[in-house]
Write a protein that holds these residues in place. Structure first.
Motif, PDB file in Angstrom:
ATOM      1  N   ALA A  39       0.150  14.927   2.543  1.00  0.00           N
ATOM      2  CA  ALA A  39       0.263  15.939   3.588  1.00  0.00           C
ATOM      3  C   ALA A  39       1.716  16.297   3.905  1.00  0.00           C
ATOM      4  O   ALA A  39       1.985  17.298   4.555  1.00  0.00           O
ATOM      5  CB  ALA A  39      -0.453  15.456   4.849  1.00  0.00           C
ATOM      6  N   VAL A  40       2.653  15.455   3.472  1.00  0.00           N
ATOM      7  CA  VAL A  40       4.068  15.759   3.706  1.00  0.00           C
ATOM      8  C   VAL A  40       4.486  16.817   2.680  1.00  0.00           C
ATOM      9  O   VAL A  40       4.286  16.628   1.492  1.00  0.00           O
ATOM     10  CB  VAL A  40       4.939  14.497   3.549  1.00  0.00           C
ATOM     11  CG1 VAL A  40       6.418  14.853   3.672  1.00  0.00           C
ATOM     12  CG2 VAL A  40       4.546  13.451   4.568  1.00  0.00           C
ATOM     13  N   PRO A  41       5.053  17.932   3.140  1.00  0.00           N
ATOM     14  CA  PRO A  41       5.404  18.997   2.192  1.00  0.00           C
ATOM     15  C   PRO A  41       6.376  18.506   1.130  1.00  0.00           C
ATOM     16  O   PRO A  41       7.359  17.833   1.450  1.00  0.00           O
ATOM     17  CB  PRO A  41       6.077  20.053   3.083  1.00  0.00           C
ATOM     18  CG  PRO A  41       5.683  19.717   4.467  1.00  0.00           C
ATOM     19  CD  PRO A  41       5.415  18.263   4.515  1.00  0.00           C
ATOM     20  N   LYS A  42       6.104  18.860  -0.093  1.00  0.00           N
ATOM     21  CA  LYS A  42       6.954  18.445  -1.206  1.00  0.00           C
ATOM     22  C   LYS A  42       8.371  18.976  -1.060  1.00  0.00           C
ATOM     23  O   LYS A  42       9.330  18.356  -1.503  1.00  0.00           O
ATOM     24  CB  LYS A  42       6.368  18.983  -2.516  1.00  0.00           C
ATOM     25  CG  LYS A  42       5.474  17.992  -3.205  1.00  0.00           C
ATOM     26  CD  LYS A  42       5.097  18.501  -4.577  1.00  0.00           C
ATOM     27  CE  LYS A  42       4.111  17.529  -5.199  1.00  0.00           C
ATOM     28  NZ  LYS A  42       3.155  18.163  -6.060  1.00  0.00           N
ATOM     29  N   GLU A  43       8.470  20.143  -0.411  1.00  0.00           N
ATOM     30  CA  GLU A  43       9.769  20.801  -0.321  1.00  0.00           C
ATOM     31  C   GLU A  43      10.799  19.922   0.386  1.00  0.00           C
ATOM     32  O   GLU A  43      11.988  19.943   0.061  1.00  0.00           O
ATOM     33  CB  GLU A  43       9.649  22.139   0.422  1.00  0.00           C
ATOM     34  CG  GLU A  43       8.945  23.232  -0.373  1.00  0.00           C
ATOM     35  CD  GLU A  43       7.450  22.993  -0.507  1.00  0.00           C
ATOM     36  OE1 GLU A  43       6.874  22.296   0.366  1.00  0.00           O
ATOM     37  OE2 GLU A  43       6.861  23.455  -1.497  1.00  0.00           O
ATOM     38  N   LEU A  44      10.336  19.159   1.378  1.00  0.00           N
ATOM     39  CA  LEU A  44      11.259  18.295   2.132  1.00  0.00           C
ATOM     40  C   LEU A  44      11.931  17.308   1.195  1.00  0.00           C
ATOM     41  O   LEU A  44      13.147  17.112   1.206  1.00  0.00           O
ATOM     42  CB  LEU A  44      10.498  17.536   3.211  1.00  0.00           C
ATOM     43  CG  LEU A  44      10.064  18.351   4.420  1.00  0.00           C
ATOM     44  CD1 LEU A  44       9.220  17.498   5.342  1.00  0.00           C
ATOM     45  CD2 LEU A  44      11.289  18.870   5.150  1.00  0.00           C
ATOM     46  N   THR A  78      -3.219   3.500  10.136  1.00  0.00           N
ATOM     47  CA  THR A  78      -3.814   2.647   9.104  1.00  0.00           C
ATOM     48  C   THR A  78      -3.631   1.181   9.451  1.00  0.00           C
ATOM     49  O   THR A  78      -4.519   0.370   9.224  1.00  0.00           O
ATOM     50  CB  THR A  78      -3.212   2.892   7.708  1.00  0.00           C
ATOM     51  OG1 THR A  78      -1.862   3.242   7.842  1.00  0.00           O
ATOM     52  CG2 THR A  78      -3.956   3.960   6.967  1.00  0.00           C
ATOM     53  N   SER A  79      -2.453   0.841  10.023  1.00  0.00           N
ATOM     54  CA  SER A  79      -2.260  -0.569  10.333  1.00  0.00           C
ATOM     55  C   SER A  79      -3.158  -1.007  11.481  1.00  0.00           C
ATOM     56  O   SER A  79      -3.594  -2.155  11.535  1.00  0.00           O
ATOM     57  CB  SER A  79      -0.791  -0.870  10.637  1.00  0.00           C
ATOM     58  OG  SER A  79      -0.316  -0.028  11.631  1.00  0.00           O
ATOM     59  N   GLY A  90       0.800  -1.215   0.000  1.00  0.00           N
ATOM     60  CA  GLY A  90       0.000   0.000   0.000  1.00  0.00           C
ATOM     61  C   GLY A  90       0.832   1.265   0.000  1.00  0.00           C
ATOM     62  O   GLY A  90       0.488   2.227  -0.680  1.00  0.00           O
ATOM     63  N   VAL A  91       1.938   1.280   0.726  1.00  0.00           N
ATOM     64  CA  VAL A  91       2.686   2.528   0.856  1.00  0.00           C
ATOM     65  C   VAL A  91       3.365   2.883  -0.460  1.00  0.00           C
ATOM     66  O   VAL A  91       3.407   4.058  -0.847  1.00  0.00           O
ATOM     67  CB  VAL A  91       3.683   2.470   2.040  1.00  0.00           C
ATOM     68  CG1 VAL A  91       4.930   1.711   1.683  1.00  0.00           C
ATOM     69  CG2 VAL A  91       4.041   3.882   2.498  1.00  0.00           C
ATOM     70  N   THR A  92       3.848   1.907  -1.194  1.00  0.00           N
ATOM     71  CA  THR A  92       4.479   2.220  -2.482  1.00  0.00           C
ATOM     72  C   THR A  92       3.430   2.745  -3.460  1.00  0.00           C
ATOM     73  O   THR A  92       3.646   3.741  -4.136  1.00  0.00           O
ATOM     74  CB  THR A  92       5.160   0.972  -3.086  1.00  0.00           C
ATOM     75  OG1 THR A  92       4.204  -0.064  -3.184  1.00  0.00           O
ATOM     76  CG2 THR A  92       6.326   0.522  -2.256  1.00  0.00           C
ATOM     77  N   THR A  95      -5.865   5.760   2.384  1.00  0.00           N
ATOM     78  CA  THR A  95      -5.592   6.614   3.542  1.00  0.00           C
ATOM     79  C   THR A  95      -4.136   7.070   3.540  1.00  0.00           C
ATOM     80  O   THR A  95      -3.840   8.239   3.777  1.00  0.00           O
ATOM     81  CB  THR A  95      -5.906   5.873   4.852  1.00  0.00           C
ATOM     82  OG1 THR A  95      -7.119   5.167   4.694  1.00  0.00           O
ATOM     83  CG2 THR A  95      -6.037   6.837   6.003  1.00  0.00           C
ATOM     84  N   LEU A  96      -3.232   6.143   3.243  1.00  0.00           N
ATOM     85  CA  LEU A  96      -1.816   6.512   3.198  1.00  0.00           C
ATOM     86  C   LEU A  96      -1.566   7.562   2.131  1.00  0.00           C
ATOM     87  O   LEU A  96      -0.703   8.425   2.291  1.00  0.00           O
ATOM     88  CB  LEU A  96      -0.945   5.283   2.937  1.00  0.00           C
ATOM     89  CG  LEU A  96      -0.707   4.388   4.146  1.00  0.00           C
ATOM     90  CD1 LEU A  96       0.102   3.175   3.758  1.00  0.00           C
ATOM     91  CD2 LEU A  96       0.017   5.166   5.240  1.00  0.00           C
TER      92      LEU A  96
END
Lengths: 276, 329
Positions: free
Chosen positions: A163-168, A198-199, A88-90, A156-157
């Motif tokens: 939500a994680v900023p692209k800039e990082l 989620t898990s 799921g995360v990939t 959900t992931l």
């Protein structure tokens, strides 16, 4: 004056009534599990387990195959959750961060998969698993549970990744990371809370699953706790103390897990379910 | 990838493709978020493959089985006997299927209406309560929500047990003496009542908590503006609160319809669709015909019809969601 006091009072009174409605069945389960049999079958209910005893829990745990089935439940659930997280995360990363042909189609596809009518597909699944000669095995259960929780996990992931900023990510790539390294070293750690919640939801779904295991795994050695609990009740009939102890043992891990659920994940349930 | 016709054209500079899908040196801003090539497909491949295999294949297989005469004999001898539309003919011309379908739809409607109305009221109550009282009620709701369904239905059997069940005791105490030894699972209506109570009990928290969470996102300014315009409490509720909450209400209603329509576990564990198969809803009916009576082909046909009915019921909302998804992407 009196009126405004009443005006402030009645919502609280209603809240107490609803609280009791919500909690009483849960309370009654635990209370019965701890009461000696004499108190359980008293003419008038004994409201508090004043003479608490562990005898019912002992009956439940000593019942045939309890530990085998608890182990099965744990193995199947954990494996299904881990696999669906990895897969799921990939996929969530691709759907949240990349533009490509078919992206929307995939998202809609997983939204539809989320609504899959597993309850009515048991017959087809039974025939497939029978033909593969895998009845009474934990492998099909693990695989099906994995797919059952995958759409929710993935969708959900996807929200968490977005939500994680692209800039990082970008600054890590300026510093010489490849895209995959940036993902692994920068984003993945930030996803920890998302992965956590989620898990947990995946765990709850797989831990609870009943229709499939009821049909596929008829041998005691390969059953899981939900079928154990339902057959326990048939087997022990009117021994409500033991039955409630069994129900408590089954429910406690989930009740504990729920306490750890982030509020984010709770709202993620609707977002992931219908909004993608 | 035929669904892609409406994909919004990428804004900003044209895409720069690199063979390995990695970033171009010096151009991270450009590559992040607009990487193309095979990488996204590779990342998605495992999820798509397992879903097609483990969800798609049972669906297809269900379709195939529904055209077979597959009973115990054929099952044991591994015989494949096609019988065309016979299963469907038998199901659709029989009385049972339509009776169960009507029952399922009514069952879903009653449950969902109760869940939505009560859940919304509890959600609005949460928004009205003080902080301490709200936390108190939230704890109660979460406890009910967290109860695993098989455990919950076992507890409900105990609450409604004929002998020593606390519900019968309370009813007898408050004046319904005839209820002292009432067997709740003996008739259709009272069995359904127990199932209904169980489902409503376990579903209200989801609606209430979500709705409460949604109310916290309503901007205060909206209420201020409304009261400046002279709107009273009721007007504010209908003009500000409700319109704002509508998307959440749609979404949760939709989910509840799906969940209640498929409520196999609650019905099956409470009384296995009894007494006399009178509380079977479609998923339970498909299971009992297919697995229980070993008419696997028949069961598959009922299952497929169930899926079609579910899709028909939810198609209205599905259209909204799919459209909304198109607008958002």
């Amino acid at each position: 004056m009196k009126r405004s006091l009443m005006g402030r009072l009645w919502p609280n009174l209603v809240a107490v009534v609803i609280f009791i409605f919500c909690v009483f069945p849960v309370y009654w389960m635990f209370a019965t599990a701890f009461k000696p049999t004499g108190d359980i079958i008293a003419e008038d209910p004994v409201w508090f387990p004043t003479n608490a005893t562990f005898e019912h829990f002992k009956t439940a745990v000593d019942a045939d195959h309890f530990w085998t089935m608890a182990g099965n439940s744990l193995i199947v659930t954990l494996l299904a959750v881990v696999f669906s997280l990895i897969i799921g995360v990939t996929a969530a990363f691709a759907l949240a961060r990349m533009r490509f042909k078919g992206r929307r189609g995939f998202i809609i596809g997983f939204m539809l998969a989320q609504m899959a009518p597993w309850e009515v597909m048991v017959i087809a699944i039974y025939i497939i698993v029978r033909d593969a000669d895998m009845l009474n095995s934990l492998i099909p259960l693990t695989l099906f549970y994995m797919v059952m929780i995958l759409p929710f996990t993935l969708l959900t992931l996807r929200g968490f990744v977005a939500a994680v900023p692209k800039e990082l990510e970008e600054s890590a790539m300026v510093d010489g990371c490849t895209r995959m390294q940036a993902f692994r070293r920068v984003i993945l750690p930030l996803l920890a809370p998302g992965l956590m919640s989620t898990s947990l939801f995946g765990f709850i779904t797989a831990w609870n699953e009943f229709p499939l295991v009821l049909v596929l795994n008829k041998e005691a050695e390969s059953k899981t706790l939900p079928v154990w609990l339902s057959s326990f009740q048939t087997q022990f009939g009117d021994d409500w103390g033991a039955t409630m102890a069994a129900a408590s043992l089954f429910a406690v891990p989930i009740l504990i897990l729920f306490v750890f659920l982030q509020r984010r994940a709770v709202s993620g349930l609707t977002d992931g379910a219908v909004k993608g | 990838m035929t669904v892609q016709k409406t994909e919004r054209p990428p804004s900003g500079p044209t895409e720069v493709q690199t063979s390995d899908g990695g970033p171009r040196p010096g151009g991270p801003r450009r590559s992040a978020g607009r990487l193309t090539g095979v990488t996204p497909y590779l990342l998605l491949a495992p999820a798509i493959i397992v879903t097609l295999l483990l969800l798609g294949w049972p669906l297809v297989n269900n379709g195939i089985l529904s055209f077979q005469n597959l009973n115990m004999r054929q099952f044991i001898l591994h015989l494949t006997e096609w019988n065309g539309f016979d299963n469907y003919k038998e199901v659709l011309t029989g009385e049972d299927f339509w009776r169960v379908t009507g029952r399922s739809v009514a069952f879903t409607a009653v449950n969902v209406v109760l869940i939505m109305v009560l859940g919304t009221l509890v959600g609005l109550l949460l928004a009205r309560l003080g902080r301490k009282m709200r936390t108190f009620l939230l704890v109660g709701l979460v406890l009910a929500w967290a109860m695993p369904v098989v455990a919950a239905s076992t507890v409900y059997q105990w609450l409604f047990a004929q002998r020593f069940g606390v519900v019968n005791w309370v009813l007898a105490k408050i004046g319904f003496e005839s209820m002292a030894d009432h067997d709740w699972l003996a008739t259709q209506a009272s069995t359904f009542f127990v199932v209904l109570l169980l489902i409503v009990w376990m579903s209200i928290p989801f609606v209430a908590i979500n709705l409460y969470a949604a109310t916290t996102t309503i901007p205060k300014e909206l209420y201020e503006a409304a009261s400046l315009d002279g709107a009273g409490a009721w007007k504010q509720f209908t003009q500000v609160t409700m319109p704002y909450l509508r998307p959440f209400l749609y979404a949760t209603t939709f989910l509840e319809i799906i969940w209640v329509f498929k409520a196999f576990v609650q019905v099956f564990t409470i009384n296995e669709g009894g007494p006399d198969r009178l509380t079977e809803i479609l998923p339970v009916y498909a299971y009992i015909e297919g697995m229980g009576n070993q008419h696997f082909g028949m069961g598959a046909a009922i299952a497929l019809l169930t899926i079609v009915i579910l899709l028909a019921i939810t198609s209205f909302y599905l259209r909204i969601v799919l459209k909304q998804e198109e607008d958002e992407l």
